[in-house]
Design a protein around this motif. Structure first.
Motif, PDB file in Angstrom:
ATOM      1  N   CYS A  85      31.571  12.656   0.623  1.00 57.74           N
ATOM      2  CA  CYS A  85      30.437  12.870   1.525  1.00 57.74           C
ATOM      3  C   CYS A  85      30.930  13.204   2.920  1.00 57.74           C
ATOM      4  N   ARG A  86      30.566  14.387   3.392  1.00 62.49           N
ATOM      5  CA  ARG A  86      31.060  14.852   4.688  1.00 62.49           C
ATOM      6  C   ARG A  86      30.207  14.338   5.840  1.00 62.49           C
ATOM      7  N   VAL A  87      29.038  13.828   5.531  1.00 69.12           N
ATOM      8  CA  VAL A  87      28.119  13.394   6.587  1.00 69.12           C
ATOM      9  C   VAL A  87      28.487  11.968   6.997  1.00 69.12           C
ATOM     10  N   THR A  88      29.147  11.868   8.132  1.00 63.63           N
ATOM     11  CA  THR A  88      29.682  10.564   8.547  1.00 63.63           C
ATOM     12  C   THR A  88      28.575   9.542   8.734  1.00 63.63           C
ATOM     13  N   GLN A  89      27.406  10.004   9.197  1.00 60.03           N
ATOM     14  CA  GLN A  89      26.298   9.085   9.415  1.00 60.03           C
ATOM     15  C   GLN A  89      25.970   8.327   8.131  1.00 60.03           C
ATOM     16  N   ILE A  90      25.977   9.068   7.018  1.00 55.76           N
ATOM     17  CA  ILE A  90      25.598   8.450   5.755  1.00 55.76           C
ATOM     18  C   ILE A  90      26.650   7.440   5.329  1.00 55.76           C
ATOM     19  N   THR A  91      27.906   7.845   5.335  1.00 57.19           N
ATOM     20  CA  THR A  91      28.957   6.925   4.890  1.00 57.19           C
ATOM     21  C   THR A  91      29.014   5.697   5.776  1.00 57.19           C
ATOM     22  N   ALA A  92      28.754   5.868   7.068  1.00 59.65           N
ATOM     23  CA  ALA A  92      28.766   4.717   7.969  1.00 59.65           C
ATOM     24  C   ALA A  92      27.707   3.711   7.545  1.00 59.65           C
ATOM     25  N   MET A  93      26.522   4.211   7.209  1.00 64.96           N
ATOM     26  CA  MET A  93      25.466   3.288   6.827  1.00 64.96           C
ATOM     27  C   MET A  93      25.742   2.654   5.480  1.00 64.96           C
ATOM     28  N   VAL A  94      26.262   3.441   4.557  1.00 65.67           N
ATOM     29  CA  VAL A  94      26.590   2.875   3.247  1.00 65.67           C
ATOM     30  C   VAL A  94      27.593   1.738   3.419  1.00 65.67           C
ATOM     31  N   ASP A  95      28.639   1.992   4.186  1.00 63.78           N
ATOM     32  CA  ASP A  95      29.631   0.944   4.428  1.00 63.78           C
ATOM     33  C   ASP A  95      28.983  -0.284   5.044  1.00 63.78           C
ATOM     34  N   ARG A  96      28.121  -0.038   6.021  1.00 63.83           N
ATOM     35  CA  ARG A  96      27.495  -1.141   6.733  1.00 63.83           C
ATOM     36  C   ARG A  96      26.730  -2.044   5.779  1.00 63.83           C
ATOM     37  N   PHE A  97      25.897  -1.456   4.939  1.00 64.00           N
ATOM     38  CA  PHE A  97      25.094  -2.277   4.032  1.00 64.00           C
ATOM     39  C   PHE A  97      25.967  -2.901   2.958  1.00 64.00           C
ATOM     40  N   ASN A 141      39.192   3.062  27.261  1.00 62.27           N
ATOM     41  CA  ASN A 141      39.932   3.486  28.446  1.00 62.27           C
ATOM     42  C   ASN A 141      39.545   4.877  28.900  1.00 62.27           C
ATOM     43  N   SER A 142      38.343   5.260  28.612  1.00 69.02           N
ATOM     44  CA  SER A 142      37.960   6.618  28.964  1.00 69.02           C
ATOM     45  C   SER A 142      36.564   6.650  29.567  1.00 69.02           C
ATOM     46  N   GLY A 143      35.607   6.098  28.878  1.00 66.80           N
ATOM     47  CA  GLY A 143      34.271   6.119  29.440  1.00 66.80           C
ATOM     48  C   GLY A 143      33.200   6.121  28.378  1.00 66.80           C
ATOM     49  N   ALA A 144      31.989   6.268  28.822  1.00 67.62           N
ATOM     50  CA  ALA A 144      30.851   6.258  27.912  1.00 67.62           C
ATOM     51  C   ALA A 144      30.015   7.498  28.180  1.00 67.62           C
ATOM     52  N   TRP A 145      29.465   8.033  27.116  1.00 69.11           N
ATOM     53  CA  TRP A 145      28.621   9.213  27.236  1.00 69.11           C
ATOM     54  C   TRP A 145      27.369   9.016  26.401  1.00 69.11           C
ATOM     55  N   VAL A 146      26.316   9.729  26.752  1.00 68.72           N
ATOM     56  CA  VAL A 146      25.150   9.764  25.897  1.00 68.72           C
ATOM     57  C   VAL A 146      25.515  10.551  24.644  1.00 68.72           C
ATOM     58  N   SER A 147      25.186  10.017  23.507  1.00 65.20           N
ATOM     59  CA  SER A 147      25.563  10.646  22.244  1.00 65.20           C
ATOM     60  C   SER A 147      25.072  12.080  22.184  1.00 65.20           C
ATOM     61  N   ARG A 148      25.926  12.912  21.694  1.00 65.68           N
ATOM     62  CA  ARG A 148      25.519  14.288  21.459  1.00 65.68           C
ATOM     63  C   ARG A 148      25.759  14.606  19.996  1.00 65.68           C
ATOM     64  N   MET A 149      24.849  15.354  19.427  1.00 63.38           N
ATOM     65  CA  MET A 149      25.016  15.724  18.018  1.00 63.38           C
ATOM     66  C   MET A 149      25.304  17.199  17.916  1.00 63.38           C
ATOM     67  N   ASP A 150      26.146  17.546  16.975  1.00 65.65           N
ATOM     68  CA  ASP A 150      26.215  18.954  16.602  1.00 65.65           C
ATOM     69  C   ASP A 150      25.187  19.170  15.485  1.00 65.65           C
ATOM     70  N   MET A 151      25.067  20.383  15.055  1.00 57.89           N
ATOM     71  CA  MET A 151      24.003  20.665  14.103  1.00 57.89           C
ATOM     72  C   MET A 151      24.229  19.919  12.796  1.00 57.89           C
ATOM     73  N   ALA A 152      25.478  19.812  12.370  1.00 63.49           N
ATOM     74  CA  ALA A 152      25.756  19.135  11.103  1.00 63.49           C
ATOM     75  C   ALA A 152      25.303  17.682  11.177  1.00 63.49           C
ATOM     76  N   GLU A 153      25.609  17.019  12.281  1.00 63.46           N
ATOM     77  CA  GLU A 153      25.214  15.622  12.407  1.00 63.46           C
ATOM     78  C   GLU A 153      23.699  15.495  12.411  1.00 63.46           C
ATOM     79  N   CYS A 154      23.043  16.411  13.132  1.00 64.10           N
ATOM     80  CA  CYS A 154      21.590  16.337  13.198  1.00 64.10           C
ATOM     81  C   CYS A 154      20.989  16.550  11.810  1.00 64.10           C
ATOM     82  N   GLU A 155      21.542  17.487  11.083  1.00 63.05           N
ATOM     83  CA  GLU A 155      21.066  17.672   9.706  1.00 63.05           C
ATOM     84  C   GLU A 155      21.310  16.417   8.888  1.00 63.05           C
TER      85      GLU A 155
END
Lengths: 247, 247
Positions: free
Chosen positions: A153-165, B79-93
């Motif tokens: 699974c290339r979608v990190t969001q999904i694997t992160a949640m699966v791991d979490r649960f 050791n770097s900082g914090a940013w507001v999350s940004r998504m690329d299209m793959a993550e948003c999908e």
DNA sequence: GGTATTGGCTATGGATCCATTCACTGCGAC
DNA sequence: GTCGCAGTGAATGGATCCATAGCCAATACC
């Protein structure tokens, strides 16, 4: 099974190894203690004790507790303290309902990208599982099996949640596995075989179907054992000093 | 829409109000700033600036950043900082694929417990949406509509996740809503009507089906607009000093 | 004798100060 | 002219110290 959900927290290069940042080290330590069962649900976690045991100040411990709270492994109450998360049966069923929808998605996203070697390893693990009678070994192998099916699974969001649960239900899966009868094991093996066969055929529809059934059946079986969740309040029992036994 | 996912963090009684603990106050403030669009994805968040603006030390800010990172709203690099999350299209999908499985579950769990008043309000909101041309007003109403359909869901785990993903995609939904054509609006209204009708009939199967289609169609539409994600790196632009403009 | 109130103690929350690390810039060498 | 290295600066991570909020127990009063 102890894959760490990097839920937007530090991407401090080296993962679970000797993390450079103390917060992560403490979080890793506590996570391991919780997942291994040293710290049982409901156990109080004292900042000072953990700090002393890990040779750090309380500050990284505080941040670690926040990180783990985000992963659902601990609960922090203001001006009161932190405890290892405990679920009642309703919550546990809720997690299973989520997994019932989420893990088929992970599987469907994974199957097209699984390598032949990975599929071969799946069969190896499945065979080992069928030969296993030890509960802890079963848990470890079962975790490896399922997470390996999601490895593509290339979608990190999904694997992160699966791991979490997967992590948050670790303790209850262990308790549940202990009281499975022989017929229960047979069904689990059958489901595993069907899932792996569908994966080999690259049939995501069937694979998702069987996996959904696998999780759903587990949830319904779990609902028949409310005694898993009735252990009395022992909030102040086995305090966090058990965390040191991992050293 | 700004329902705060209390992901195991402090249950400090008063929620988003004047939270007793500074960490929560800071987290609430930053969350509001991010969701309102004052802090755009990619914006750098400087601990010291935020601390100064809110009259607190950096420590609560650090904890707030961890809390928000857990909610997926910020990204913290050691050791770097914090940013507001940004998504690329793959993550948003990816998020939309998750929502496509998760929100129907929330809806199915909710429908049996929705009151007649709530269903009536759904129709009111749907009518208001159809009369709306303003994008921001549409966003607010659309959020209220969908979250209200989930209001009956008793499984807190599910609603927490739904809220979380709703929040993390807030910015992209806003950008996306701006470029919807008239025919797009018509389809959205039709989907809303079908979902609400199914809810009135207490038909969870149909409701889930239409909702799945609603989210899926949005995802596919989104995939046709990669320009939403190509705004250049302006990591160091519009630094966190915009956070103060909410006071 | 029971209950309520108060006092002390403990553990967490917050602030300030110091160490560390990363990034940017300027200089030098190839 | 460009690449590389070193130095400086700023922002974060960590430690110690202080304030505050709960909790428990002891005492006094009813």
């Amino acid at each position: 099974m102890s894959r760490k959900p990097t839920t937007g927290s530090d991407s401090s290069g080296s993962d679970s190894a000797g993390a450079a940042v103390a917060s992560q080290r403490v979080a890793d330590h506590l996570r391991a203690a919780i997942l291994s069962g040293e710290l049982r649900p409901g156990a109080r976690i004292m900042q000072e004790q953990v700090a002393a045991q890990l040779g750090a100040s309380r500050l990284p411990v505080r941040e670690a507790l926040r990180i783990l709270a985000a992963e659902g492994l601990t609960v922090v109450k203001s001006n009161s303290g932190a405890w290892v998360s405990r679920m009642d049966m309703a919550e546990c069923e809720g997690v299973y309902k989520i997994r019932e929808r989420l893990e088929p998605l992970a599987l469907g996203e994974s199957i097209p990208h699984l390598s032949a070697e990975q599929v071969a390893e799946l069969e190896t693990i499945a065979r080992q599982i069928e030969l296993t009678t030890d509960v802890d070994r079963f848990l470890a192998l079962d975790g490896r099996l399922h997470l390996l099916t999601y490895a593509g699974c290339r979608v990190t969001q999904i694997t992160a949640m699966v791991d979490r649960f997967w992590n948050t239900t670790q303790h209850y899966r262990r308790a549940f596995a202990r009281l499975a009868g022989d017929s229960g094991w047979e069904l689990i093996h059958a489901e595993h075989r069907l899932i792996i066969d569908a994966i080999k055929r690259a049939d995501t529809v069937d694979a998702e179907r069987f996996l959904t059934g696998h999780i759903r059946r587990t949830r319904l079986e779990l609902a028949r054992h409310p005694e898993l969740f009735t252990e009395d309040d022992h909030d102040n029992d086995h305090t966090a000093d058990a965390a040191g036994s991992a050293d």
